[in-house]
Design a protein around this motif. Structure first.
Motif, PDB file in Angstrom:
ATOM      1  N   VAL A 272       0.838  -1.193   0.000  1.00 23.64           N
ATOM      2  CA  VAL A 272       0.000   0.000   0.000  1.00 23.64           C
ATOM      3  C   VAL A 272       0.873   1.243   0.000  1.00 23.64           C
ATOM      4  O   VAL A 272       0.670   2.167  -0.791  1.00 23.64           O
ATOM      5  CB  VAL A 272      -0.945  -0.010   1.220  1.00 23.64           C
ATOM      6  CG1 VAL A 272      -1.806   1.246   1.238  1.00 23.64           C
ATOM      7  CG2 VAL A 272      -1.822  -1.252   1.192  1.00 23.64           C
ATOM      8  N   THR A 273       1.864   1.317   0.873  1.00 20.04           N
ATOM      9  CA  THR A 273       2.819   2.411   0.922  1.00 20.04           C
ATOM     10  C   THR A 273       4.190   1.822   1.227  1.00 20.04           C
ATOM     11  O   THR A 273       4.322   0.644   1.581  1.00 20.04           O
ATOM     12  CB  THR A 273       2.451   3.447   2.014  1.00 20.04           C
ATOM     13  OG1 THR A 273       2.662   2.833   3.306  1.00 20.04           O
ATOM     14  CG2 THR A 273       1.000   3.879   1.900  1.00 20.04           C
ATOM     15  N   GLN A 274       5.195   2.674   1.108  1.00 23.10           N
ATOM     16  CA  GLN A 274       6.549   2.196   1.422  1.00 23.10           C
ATOM     17  C   GLN A 274       6.741   1.986   2.914  1.00 23.10           C
ATOM     18  O   GLN A 274       7.744   1.424   3.338  1.00 23.10           O
ATOM     19  CB  GLN A 274       7.577   3.193   0.908  1.00 23.10           C
ATOM     20  CG  GLN A 274       7.452   4.582   1.507  1.00 23.10           C
ATOM     21  CD  GLN A 274       8.532   5.521   1.013  1.00 23.10           C
ATOM     22  OE1 GLN A 274       9.650   5.089   0.742  1.00 23.10           O
ATOM     23  NE2 GLN A 274       8.215   6.796   0.887  1.00 23.10           N
ATOM     24  N   TRP A 275       5.772   2.446   3.711  1.00 18.85           N
ATOM     25  CA  TRP A 275       5.860   2.270   5.156  1.00 18.85           C
ATOM     26  C   TRP A 275       4.934   1.154   5.631  1.00 18.85           C
ATOM     27  O   TRP A 275       4.515   1.132   6.765  1.00 18.85           O
ATOM     28  CB  TRP A 275       5.519   3.581   5.863  1.00 18.85           C
ATOM     29  CG  TRP A 275       6.246   4.768   5.306  1.00 18.85           C
ATOM     30  CD1 TRP A 275       5.703   5.886   4.756  1.00 18.85           C
ATOM     31  CD2 TRP A 275       7.663   4.937   5.231  1.00 18.85           C
ATOM     32  NE1 TRP A 275       6.685   6.745   4.343  1.00 18.85           N
ATOM     33  CE2 TRP A 275       7.904   6.188   4.628  1.00 18.85           C
ATOM     34  CE3 TRP A 275       8.762   4.159   5.617  1.00 18.85           C
ATOM     35  CZ2 TRP A 275       9.185   6.671   4.390  1.00 18.85           C
ATOM     36  CZ3 TRP A 275      10.034   4.642   5.381  1.00 18.85           C
ATOM     37  CH2 TRP A 275      10.237   5.876   4.777  1.00 18.85           C
ATOM     38  N   ASP A 276       4.628   0.214   4.743  1.00 17.64           N
ATOM     39  CA  ASP A 276       3.778  -0.927   5.086  1.00 17.64           C
ATOM     40  C   ASP A 276       4.632  -1.999   5.770  1.00 17.64           C
ATOM     41  O   ASP A 276       5.546  -2.560   5.160  1.00 17.64           O
ATOM     42  CB  ASP A 276       3.122  -1.487   3.825  1.00 17.64           C
ATOM     43  CG  ASP A 276       2.094  -2.575   4.127  1.00 17.64           C
ATOM     44  OD1 ASP A 276       1.989  -2.968   5.301  1.00 17.64           O
ATOM     45  OD2 ASP A 276       1.398  -3.010   3.189  1.00 17.64           O
ATOM     46  N   ARG A 277       4.342  -2.278   7.023  1.00 21.17           N
ATOM     47  CA  ARG A 277       5.091  -3.288   7.784  1.00 21.17           C
ATOM     48  C   ARG A 277       4.169  -4.437   8.219  1.00 21.17           C
ATOM     49  O   ARG A 277       4.389  -5.054   9.264  1.00 21.17           O
ATOM     50  CB  ARG A 277       5.737  -2.638   9.018  1.00 21.17           C
ATOM     51  CG  ARG A 277       6.777  -1.571   8.675  1.00 21.17           C
ATOM     52  CD  ARG A 277       7.949  -2.155   7.902  1.00 21.17           C
ATOM     53  NE  ARG A 277       8.990  -1.169   7.665  1.00 21.17           N
ATOM     54  CZ  ARG A 277       9.064  -0.406   6.591  1.00 21.17           C
ATOM     55  NH1 ARG A 277       8.151  -0.529   5.641  1.00 21.17           N
ATOM     56  NH2 ARG A 277      10.054   0.456   6.442  1.00 21.17           N
ATOM     57  N   SER A 278       3.162  -4.725   7.438  1.00 15.10           N
ATOM     58  CA  SER A 278       2.222  -5.802   7.765  1.00 15.10           C
ATOM     59  C   SER A 278       2.914  -7.156   7.674  1.00 15.10           C
ATOM     60  O   SER A 278       3.902  -7.326   6.949  1.00 15.10           O
ATOM     61  CB  SER A 278       1.022  -5.765   6.809  1.00 15.10           C
ATOM     62  OG  SER A 278       0.380  -4.503   6.840  1.00 15.10           O
ATOM     63  N   VAL A 279       2.387  -8.143   8.422  1.00 16.10           N
ATOM     64  CA  VAL A 279       2.877  -9.519   8.360  1.00 16.10           C
ATOM     65  C   VAL A 279       1.707 -10.446   8.039  1.00 16.10           C
ATOM     66  O   VAL A 279       0.542 -10.071   8.229  1.00 16.10           O
ATOM     67  CB  VAL A 279       3.552  -9.953   9.683  1.00 16.10           C
ATOM     68  CG1 VAL A 279       4.803  -9.154   9.946  1.00 16.10           C
ATOM     69  CG2 VAL A 279       2.578  -9.820  10.846  1.00 16.10           C
ATOM     70  N   TYR A 280       2.003 -11.636   7.524  1.00 13.77           N
ATOM     71  CA  TYR A 280       0.939 -12.566   7.156  1.00 13.77           C
ATOM     72  C   TYR A 280       1.343 -13.999   7.485  1.00 13.77           C
ATOM     73  O   TYR A 280       2.527 -14.315   7.688  1.00 13.77           O
ATOM     74  CB  TYR A 280       0.612 -12.433   5.670  1.00 13.77           C
ATOM     75  CG  TYR A 280       1.596 -13.117   4.746  1.00 13.77           C
ATOM     76  CD1 TYR A 280       1.307 -14.374   4.191  1.00 13.77           C
ATOM     77  CD2 TYR A 280       2.811 -12.528   4.422  1.00 13.77           C
ATOM     78  CE1 TYR A 280       2.205 -15.002   3.354  1.00 13.77           C
ATOM     79  CE2 TYR A 280       3.715 -13.154   3.590  1.00 13.77           C
ATOM     80  CZ  TYR A 280       3.401 -14.398   3.056  1.00 13.77           C
ATOM     81  OH  TYR A 280       4.296 -15.030   2.233  1.00 13.77           O
TER      82      TYR A 280
END
Length: 491
Positions: A272-280
């Motif tokens: 989504v953005t360069q600051w996306d730090r999501s995990v899956y």
């Protein structure tokens, strides 16, 4: 100085004797139209003069003489003008582009006809502006929101809206204060201005507020639901430049943070953005449930690091199967039901071209569903949806076809195991018999070897016995042949 004041007062009195005062509200940054319509003069031979009261003086904003020559003050640029094509309709309104707060105040429109007749119009321009302090807001800071009206009227009322929803506050407050700001304060703040004696809104001025921190999820803590065996993403999207960021799992027993399980990976989906730090997680397991923390250090306007974090609880769901007296029962098992208020059960039917049909069967507060006997062999399955008061939280699916296949595989596997055990048992018995026979032969041979003469006697006796048996067989054969010959002779 006294002479200038007297001239200003005389001009003001002369103007005010002509027409009543008009009032215009405009939002800062937009365009304003100050009305001045006079139909009694020859439009093409009229002189127009717009002035503004600045302190004790009247300063020219825009002017045109009878010859059509246009005059503008030095330094104002093209922001204020009167469209001359409108003069033919007697419209001498002043247009101001990109209104600023300092543009607010009293304006005078003076129209002079060919015969020396004069028409005067007085207009008050009120500029409304929504401002934030500080201009850069970070989660956890204090915030002040101001709705300024220039010049300030004495009989106006203001109300506030956030993203179109009215804020609960006293209607006459032009300044709002918020402490410990979160992402809930992000969005469009609007100030609605109306007269105290009327419900009609005179103007709605708005401004956008972006709170620096974690954009998604907004709430802290937040809950994510996932079905066992499915994939799930735990979101953590920051709004700006990061100094550092970490993911941890919070222990339920010690409340201490531990490293993420190996099943968690950095989000590989569309960024989504360069600051996306999501995990899956590719495949959710029961052990994955629990509380997780996403934290980061962000740069503020003064260059210092600001800490922001989100606690995200992963709640897992699955359907448990049980059978009593031949009746199949399904239970919608959810690891945390604090937000769950209702369950809905649906039958899943597999159609042609890989299409599925859902048929509602039961909707209640019970998480248990008893399958009717006639539908126990449905090849599709059953779906459990669970809701809160406001929305659908998640669902879990029981696949009958898959479970039947697994059951058949288990039974087939059990049969193969039984056959294998029987075969191994028979092989073991055969090996034992062979070993026993070898052992007997070995014992007998060992005993015989102790008495060589006996071995010779036994061997001779065996040979004699065999010779006698052969002789006996021959004698029987000869007797049978002789009897046959005698019988044929007598005949």
């Amino acid at each position: 100085m006294k002479v200038q004041v007297l001239i200003l007062l005389a001009t003001t009195l002369a103007i005010s004797c002509s027409l009543s005062e008009k009032e215009v509200f405009v939002e800062s940054g937009s365009a304003a139209v100050l009305p001045c319509v006079v139909h009694t003069f020859n439009a093409h031979s009229s002189a127009v003069h717009w002035k503004k009261a600045v302190g004790n003086e009247l300063k020219t904003v825009w002017r045109r003489d009878r010859s059509g020559l246009e005059f503008r003050p030095v330094g104002r640029g093209p922001r204020a003008h009167c469209p001359q094509p409108n003069f033919g309709m007697g419209d001498y309104s002043l247009h101001i582009e990109g209104v600023r707060v300092e543009d607010g105040g009293m304006y005078y429109c003076i129209v002079e006809g060919k015969e020396g007749n004069t028409a005067n119009v007085k207009v008050i321009l009120r500029v409304v502006r929504v401002a934030f302090s500080p201009t850069e807001v970070v989660e956890g800071n204090d915030l002040t929101i101001t709705c300024s009206i220039t010049p300030q009227p004495g009989s106006m009322v203001t109300t506030w809206e956030l993203n179109g929803s009215q804020e609960p506050s006293r209607t006459s407050i032009q300044t709002l204060k918020r402490s410990n700001v979160s992402q809930k304060e992000s969005g469009i703040w609007s100030c609605l201005v109306r007269r105290r004696t009327s419900e009609e809104v005179q103007l709605k001025a708005s401004a956008s507020l972006q709170v620096k921190g974690i954009l998604n999820p907004k709430n802290n803590p937040t809950v994510v639901y996932a079905e066992v065996g499915s994939s799930v993403t735990l979101p953590c999207i920051f709004s700006g430049e990061l100094i550092s960021d970490t993911w941890k799992k919070v222990s339920t027993t010690t409340s201490l943070s531990v490293s993420l399980p190996p099943s968690f990976k950095t989000s590989s989906g569309p960024v989504v953005t360069q600051w996306d730090r999501s995990v899956y997680i590719d495949t959710v397991e029961e052990a994955d449930q629990g509380m997780y923390k996403c934290a980061g250090q962000m740069k503020s306007a003064d260059g210092k690091g600001v800490s922001v974090e989100r606690n995200i609880q992963l709640v897992i769901a699955q359907i448990q199967r049980s059978s009593r007296s031949g009746q199949l029962t399904l239970t919608c098992d959810i690891s945390d039901t604090n937000q769950v208020t209702q369950y809905e059960w649906l039958r899943l039917d597999n159609g042609e071209n890989a299409t599925n049909t859902l048929t509602p069967l039961q909707k209640s507060t019970s998480k248990v569903f008893t399958i009717p006997k006639g539908e126990a062999n449905n090849l599709g399955g059953w779906v459990c949806r669970f809701y809160s008061h406001e929305r659908l939280l998640g669902n879990a699916t029981y696949h009958q076809e898959m479970m039947s296949s697994l059951k058949g595989q288990n039974e087939s596997g059990s049969s193969k195991k039984v056959i294998t055990v029987i075969g191994l048992s028979l092989l073991l018995m055969l090996v034992l018999l062979i070993l026993l026979q070898i052992y007997k032969n070995h014992r007998r041979k060992k005993m015989i070897m102790q008495y060589p003469a006996m071995e010779t006697i036994v061997h001779l006796a065996s040979n004699e016995r065999e010779r006698r048996e052969r002789c006996t067989s021959r004698e029987k054969a000869l007797k049978a042949s002789c009897s046959a010959d005698m019988t044929s002779t007598s005949v």
